[in-house]
Design an enzyme around this catalytic site. Sequence first.
Site, PDB file in Angstrom:
ATOM      1  N   GLY A  13      28.439  78.362 -15.098  1.00 40.45           N
ATOM      2  CA  GLY A  13      29.424  79.356 -15.231  1.00 40.45           C
ATOM      3  C   GLY A  13      30.038  80.039 -14.072  1.00 40.45           C
ATOM      4  CB  THR A  15      34.961  78.840  -9.245  1.00 41.28           C
ATOM      5  OG1 THR A  15      34.434  79.734  -8.400  1.00 41.28           O
ATOM      6  CG2 THR A  15      36.755  79.256  -9.296  1.00 41.28           C
ATOM      7  CB  ALA A  16      33.939  74.600 -11.766  1.00 37.95           C
ATOM      8  CB  ILE A  43      21.581  78.972 -11.638  1.00 42.40           C
ATOM      9  CG1 ILE A  43      20.397  78.158 -12.129  1.00 42.40           C
ATOM     10  CG2 ILE A  43      22.138  77.949 -10.653  1.00 42.40           C
ATOM     11  CD1 ILE A  43      20.469  77.297 -13.118  1.00 42.40           C
ATOM     12  CB  ALA A  51      40.847  80.618   1.325  1.00 41.69           C
ATOM     13  CE  LYS A  79      45.006  79.788   2.615  1.00 43.99           C
ATOM     14  NZ  LYS A  79      44.021  78.810   2.135  1.00 43.99           N
ATOM     15  CG  LEU A 334      31.034  72.479  -5.691  1.00 45.20           C
ATOM     16  CD1 LEU A 334      30.042  73.540  -5.194  1.00 45.20           C
ATOM     17  CD2 LEU A 334      31.933  71.935  -4.610  1.00 45.20           C
ATOM     18  CB  ILE A 347      39.951  76.800  -6.329  1.00 40.34           C
ATOM     19  CG1 ILE A 347      38.673  77.534  -6.164  1.00 40.34           C
ATOM     20  CG2 ILE A 347      40.759  77.220  -7.578  1.00 40.34           C
ATOM     21  CD1 ILE A 347      38.979  79.031  -5.905  1.00 40.34           C
TER      22      ILE A 347
END
Lengths: 519, 511
Positions: A13, A15-16, A43, A51, A79, A334, A347
């Site tokens: 759970g 970002t991915a 975990i 970024a 950004k 990842l 991302i």
Amino acid sequence: MNNNIVNLVIVGGGTAGWMSAAALGKFLGNKKYNITLIESELIGTVGVGEATVPHIRFFNETLGINENEFMQKTNATYKLGIEFSNWAKKGDAYIHPFGIYGKTINDVSFHHYWLKAKMMGNQFPIGDYALGVVAAAAEKFNYPNNDANSLSSKYSYAFHFDASLYAVFLREYSEARGVKRKEGKVVQVQQHPDSGFVQSLTLESGEVIVGDLFVDCSGFRGLLIEQTLNTGYEDWSHWLPCDRAIAVPSEKTSVPLPYTKAIARDAGWQWRIPLQSRTGNGQVYCSHYTSDDAVAENLLENLDGKPLANLNHIRFQTGRRKKSWNKNCVAIGLSSGFLEPLESTSIYLIQMAITKLIEYFPRADFDTVTADEFNRDITMEYERVRDFLILHYSATSRDDTEFWRYVKNMPIPKSLQYKIDLFRHQGHVEQYKRGMFLDPSWVAVYFGQNIFPQHYHPAVNKLSDDELRHQLNAIRQQISMLAEKMPSHEQAIKQYCHQGANSPSSWPPAAMNLYEVFS
Amino acid sequence: MLEYNSDEKLYPQRIVVVGAGAVGWTFAATLGNGLNGLNVEIVVLDCGVNRDQLLPCNSATPAALTFNKMLGVDEKSFISQTKSAYFLATHYKNISGNSDYFMPFSEHGFMMNGIAFSSYALYSHAKGDNTAYDFYSLSALTARLGRFRHPSDNANSLLSTLDYGFQINTNNVAAYWRAYAIGKGVHEISCEIKSVQIDDISGDITSVTIDSLADNKQKYNNLIAADLYIDCTGEQALLIGKSLGVKYDSLESYLPANRQCYTTMPIQHAGAPYTTITPAPSGFIKETTTQTSKQLVYSYHTDFLTDNDAMLFLQNSNNNASAEYHFMPFSVGNRAEFWCKNCIAAGRAAGYLQDFVIDQLHLVQSAALRLVTLFPATKQYEINSKEYNRLTMLEYQHIIDFHQLHYKSIRDLKSPYWEYVNNTVMTHGLAHRLSTFSKRGVLPFYEGETLSPGTWASFLLGANFWPEAYDPIVDAGDVQWITEQLIKMRKMMSDAAQTIPLHHDYLRSFN
């Protein structure tokens, strides 16, 4: 035709995981599909990818997210690019902007004109001809302008944000669309005895979660894609030797900058990511050339505010999973590969994989032809990002540490060597359509790291020397004036995002493009 | 880095284009514009028969619009001076059970809810809807009605989706680019080529010996030396082949044809805004119409058809008794290197991939622009030529795939020729595309592709290659809503097509 899959299980759970859940929830709905996301609060998530690149705006736009609300909830800042310091040599710095340099004249790219002017003695760096760079350096921000003829349309923007808050934000979004969240650790994976397909997962509680399609967002370890399916990993650490990182947030000491910093260190580099309320920091390094303690000490010494948490140690191996899609398991994030966040690509790569998964969404027969095509696309994305990252290391004149001597002299991929040879000779940037980094990015790093061509394009000489000087001056002055008129980054944040969900949607459209939104 | 020297001269000071005609002049015009003002002397050797032989009429894809724009050419003047007509779609007749299909250059339908239109069309077909895919293309519908207008500038208008190329008279286009090139300072010498001299050490071409025919003798002697040579001598490949010995790789096993029988007739009114391709017993027939001519070409293989039978077949499909028939042999293939030493091949000297959708002039324009982009600044241009060759080969490979698809789509004709064609080996690229498409309509992305995946899908669906399954994500949507949207889209397009003027009326307003 009733061979559709029904149960989707997302493992992890971070970002991915939540980006996958949100997009799948949006596209699949909850009438015909059941989407379950399993995560364990025990975990930790890595979440160094705070970024982003402008493509994230397209992801949010597709999901129908209010940009200002998103910024407010994720503590985000704007950004405009990344500043690289000490990469070519100590004391150097350049900004790689989300934008274009100057303008094309007589069908020849601007950098050829800049190159000739430099040979003629012009001292201004190429960044002075890109609004994205000048605005970033002046700590300004505004939306790009929808006037194709104006230099103020020639840049784009992304965000710095708190990835764990983004995950929370997307969790709400996903749950509102019927995604079910299961708390718990996966302790066992059941596979089909013949096909090897993943059939179900057993949680610590004993609960069994059955699925047709499994999305592995479990991070580096690749719980399903590797630990279960033994897919294999292509190691790129001979090209990108950094293998560890230490991350720590620190107190905000000044107004946030509208750009990320990537500062080269003795055996790696340090990031600095300004959020609204704090700063994200970390060092990526190669354990072969330095020690954890030395890096930790150096990191803490270089913080500009008090640390706000314990040091978070991360280990990784740069490379790519041999297949991101294997059997009925798709690795996103990842678990499908690791490329250090030097150009904020993590991302983006998650987003690409989600987009492709939706485009190639499987049926229950899981035809391998479609999965292979998915893998071909993902490989292309990873390899192109890889080459671009390697360039940052190999294009250096640093030889002050063993690490830099290694990367300076290491053999590089043929595909990259060819690109460099093309550029070195006559300033030609290899043309391709797929991949996030196109001409302006390559030019930014080539010039930023002192790879100068021997020649410029001959058609540059259509302009007389005086015309050339005049045109370059005009562009530079116009850009400086445009930047001058922009509000400060701090003001822009206040103006646009402090009203959150109630603010009018004043932001420009998004695009799957690093450099422009109107095109 | 080199020091800047304002007196430094650009390296290629003279470029010789060997062979005139549409190929040579298109190339010379591109160089004349791209290198204008740089003191590069460009000379075209018009050596009569030693030129690329093109058919009297050709078609140009929408890339011609970009090309014209880059050369600063006003479309109106181009159309009225060359008597070209517009080209909205390729009309396929009798391809695999589909008697009548129009393949446009623009995308079909609209993306809905972030899902590609083709996914909905496949879904609807799987549910029993037999609407042809070209009913979802304004360009195709407009072409079918013999209508034409320019696309609207308003990106929100349906009319902005029109995309087009040209159907051209080859000689007029040659004359047009000749006048343009001469206006840019390009020189022309009418001559015969006597010999080509090669430097023993470097292997470069040092000069071309000519026998000058006209009054250029005071300016040029009979020995034309240059830094770069453009070989536009057609299949003879006087420079790249005969002099430099670069071999020509045959593609006949993929594109089994080696001869054309053709006829051209004058017409009073501009014809159709499309070309028509029809399979024949031993090959394909293509019809092209400009403002002034109609051309029929039968491309076949001499192992399967005699010239006389080819002619008789064309006569039967054409009710013009006074038509004259001509024959042209050809050899499909590509040069192993397109840029070798100081010589760049264009037109048939570089290769011939047949003229289904992408024809010779498209490839010449593309080659000339590529050379301008990679134009060498010095004599050390190995990397320029390497990149040029890489990109050209990439371009060719995808076009070969697409053209081979035409052959592989003919599954219902019974003749020794088609039986032979059915057994030919597919290129790797085509086989890959068909495997991904046949599963569920996915078309792979390739760099350097001339035609978009959308054009591939259009052809495939027109040829009744319906995939085994559709994109299951469509199932998540509301059936009723999807059906309504598709009906609405079709109606909107067919209504819009009705408002568009007839092609010949539209063209008349130009003349």
